[in-house]
Enzyme design. Structure first.
Site, short mmCIF file in Angstrom:
data_model
loop_
_atom_site.label_atom_id
_atom_site.label_comp_id
_atom_site.label_asym_id
_atom_site.label_seq_id
_atom_site.Cartn_x
_atom_site.Cartn_y
_atom_site.Cartn_z
N ASP A 232 18.76 71.05 36.54
CA ASP A 232 19.48 72.30 36.83
C ASP A 232 18.42 73.39 36.91
O ASP A 232 17.25 73.16 36.56
CB ASP A 232 20.49 72.57 35.70
CG ASP A 232 21.34 73.82 35.92
OD1 ASP A 232 21.39 74.33 37.06
OD2 ASP A 232 21.95 74.31 34.93
N CYS B 69 23.84 70.18 39.59
CA CYS B 69 25.16 70.83 39.61
C CYS B 69 25.28 71.82 40.76
O CYS B 69 26.39 72.17 41.15
CB CYS B 69 25.40 71.53 38.28
SG CYS B 69 24.10 72.71 37.88
N ARG C 60 35.32 82.12 33.52
CA ARG C 60 33.85 82.02 33.54
C ARG C 60 33.34 83.27 32.83
O ARG C 60 33.58 84.39 33.29
CB ARG C 60 33.32 81.94 34.97
CG ARG C 60 31.82 82.07 35.07
CD ARG C 60 31.26 81.65 36.41
NE ARG C 60 31.30 80.22 36.56
CZ ARG C 60 30.59 79.52 37.45
NH1 ARG C 60 29.76 80.15 38.27
NH2 ARG C 60 30.68 78.22 37.52
N HIS D 123 29.54 73.87 30.20
CA HIS D 123 30.11 73.83 31.55
C HIS D 123 30.89 72.51 31.67
O HIS D 123 30.50 71.60 32.41
CB HIS D 123 28.99 73.92 32.59
CG HIS D 123 29.46 74.31 33.96
ND1 HIS D 123 30.78 74.60 34.25
CD2 HIS D 123 28.78 74.43 35.14
CE1 HIS D 123 30.88 74.90 35.54
NE2 HIS D 123 29.69 74.80 36.10
N ARG E 104 34.08 68.10 41.85
CA ARG E 104 34.61 69.21 41.05
C ARG E 104 36.10 69.37 41.32
O ARG E 104 36.91 69.50 40.40
CB ARG E 104 33.88 70.53 41.40
CG ARG E 104 32.40 70.60 41.04
CD ARG E 104 32.19 70.55 39.53
NE ARG E 104 32.96 71.58 38.86
CZ ARG E 104 32.54 72.85 38.69
NH1 ARG E 104 31.34 73.21 39.09
NH2 ARG E 104 33.32 73.73 38.05
N1 NVA Z 1 22.98 76.64 34.29
C1 NVA Z 1 23.46 77.35 35.45
C2 NVA Z 1 24.59 76.61 36.09
C3 NVA Z 1 25.15 77.24 37.31
C4 NVA Z 1 26.30 76.47 37.88
C5 NVA Z 1 23.88 78.75 35.04
O1 NVA Z 1 24.50 78.91 33.98
O2 NVA Z 1 23.59 79.69 35.78
N1 CP Z 2 28.08 74.20 39.79
C1 CP Z 2 28.74 75.36 39.74
O1 CP Z 2 29.41 75.68 38.76
O2 CP Z 2 28.60 76.14 40.84
P1 CP Z 2 29.15 77.63 41.04
O3 CP Z 2 28.34 78.53 40.17
O4 CP Z 2 28.97 77.90 42.50
O5 CP Z 2 30.60 77.66 40.64
#
Ligand code: NVA
Ligand code: CP
Length: 311
Positions: free
Chosen positions: A224, A265, A102, A129, A293
């Site tokens: 989102d 999500c 990540r 993602h 997931r």
């Molecule tokens: N669009 C959000 C998704 C989190 C799972 C982010 O990147 O923070």
């Molecule tokens: N949806 C998702 O990726 O959640 P987290 O940021 O908790 O991993």
């Protein structure tokens, strides 16, 4: 490194491979996981941002498949002191069989993959993602039993989640519409790629700034957060651009198909991008998405290591 495959975005899978992940995950969820498909495999999770779902769904899936993992927060690595990404990729990939990462910048992920001898899986970047999109499409498949003729509408920021969902829909042959304010659309280059894929799979694509137009006839309405991780400095400006028009309300849901489901999500900001009564109401499938997931990531890892043999 040449020859090694990675999963950095949905299009890194062919349509057949993508559908195989969904079918395998569906089977795993019903009948259980093979307990030895990652036996002897060591996977490192390298995270530069917080996570609840991604971190725990991956570690649980790896354990259930008989593999071993370690969680590495980037702040505890030499990366935090400026070690180059390419050295991290070259070194870690000599110790482990896979890297689940990540990252703040997608370009860093690409650089890591280019310097890794082992598969790199994107656990979220600023642009994509893809693991979330796998779980989303399993959720769609469970509820509809097909992708063709199903319409998924995304309302809100044309961000990483929206981009991966769009890629997954067009690859699977599902119709996809998206409503975002001007200035927050999915990147133009992604839009062009999606149009090319949709022309092959027969998916219909709609881009608009009108949420009502986007959700008309939709089987799923997805949103989102308006302020993704890494965009906190723009929070005020973003909230002004999105609220109230792009919030998913009961009223907006009533413009979709009568049995439309709400998707997110997570994490959710109730009262910002969605009304609490929608997020917590009977049409919401966000907890199923969260559960899925784990099943889709288990399927992906099983296929990478025991069927497709990317390594
Ligand atoms: N669009 C959000 C998704 C989190 C799972 C982010 O990147 O923070
Ligand atoms: N949806 C998702 O990726 O959640 P987290 O940021 O908790 O991993």
């Amino acid at each position: 490194m040449s020859g090694t495959r990675h999963f950095l975005e949905v299009y890194d899978l062919s349509r057949e491979e993508f559908l195989e992940v969904i079918r395998t995950a569906h089977r795993f969820k019903r009948f259980g996981y093979p307990s030895d498909s990652l036996k002897g495999r060591f996977i490192a999770l390298l995270f530069e941002k917080p996570s609840t779902r991604t971190r725990v769904s991956f570690t649980s899936a790896i354990s259930r498949l008989g593999g071993v993992f370690d969680y590495l927060s980037s702040s505890e690595l030499q990366l935090a002191r400026g070690e180059p990404v390419y050295d991290v990729g070259r070194v870690l990939s000599r110790y482990v069989h896979g890297l689940v990462c990540r990252v703040r910048r997608h370009t860093d992920l690409v650089e890591l993959a280019e310097n890794s001898r082992v598969p790199v899986v994107n656990a979220l970047s600023d642009r994509h993602h893809p693991c979330q999109a796998l779980a989303d499409m399993l959720t769609v498949y469970e509820l509809k039993g097909r992708f063709e003729g199903v319409k998924v509408a995304f309302v809100g920021d044309g961000n990483n989640v929206a981009t991966s969902l769009m890629q997954a829909c067009v690859l699977a042959g599902a119709d996809f519409s998206i409503a975002s304010p001007v200035g927050y659309w999915v990147p133009e280059e992604e839009r062009r790629k999606a149009e090319r894929v949709a022309a092959e799979t027969g998916a219909k694509l709609t881009f608009t700034d009108d949420p009502v137009e986007a959700v008309r006839g939709a089987d799923f309405v997805y949103t989102d957060v308006f302020v993704s991780m890494g965009f906190e400095a723009e929070a005020q400006e973003r909230l002004r651009a999105f609220i109230p028009r792009y919030r998913v309300t009961e009223e907006l849901m009533s413009k979709a198909s009568p049995d439309a489901r709400f998707m997110h999500c997570m994490p959710v900001k109730r009262g910002e991008e969605v009304e609490a009564s929608v997020a917590d109401g009977p049409r919401s499938v966000m907890y199923d998405q969260a559960e899925n997931r784990m099943h889709t990531e288990a399927a992906l890892l099983h296929l990478i290591y025991s069927v497709w043999r990317w390594i």
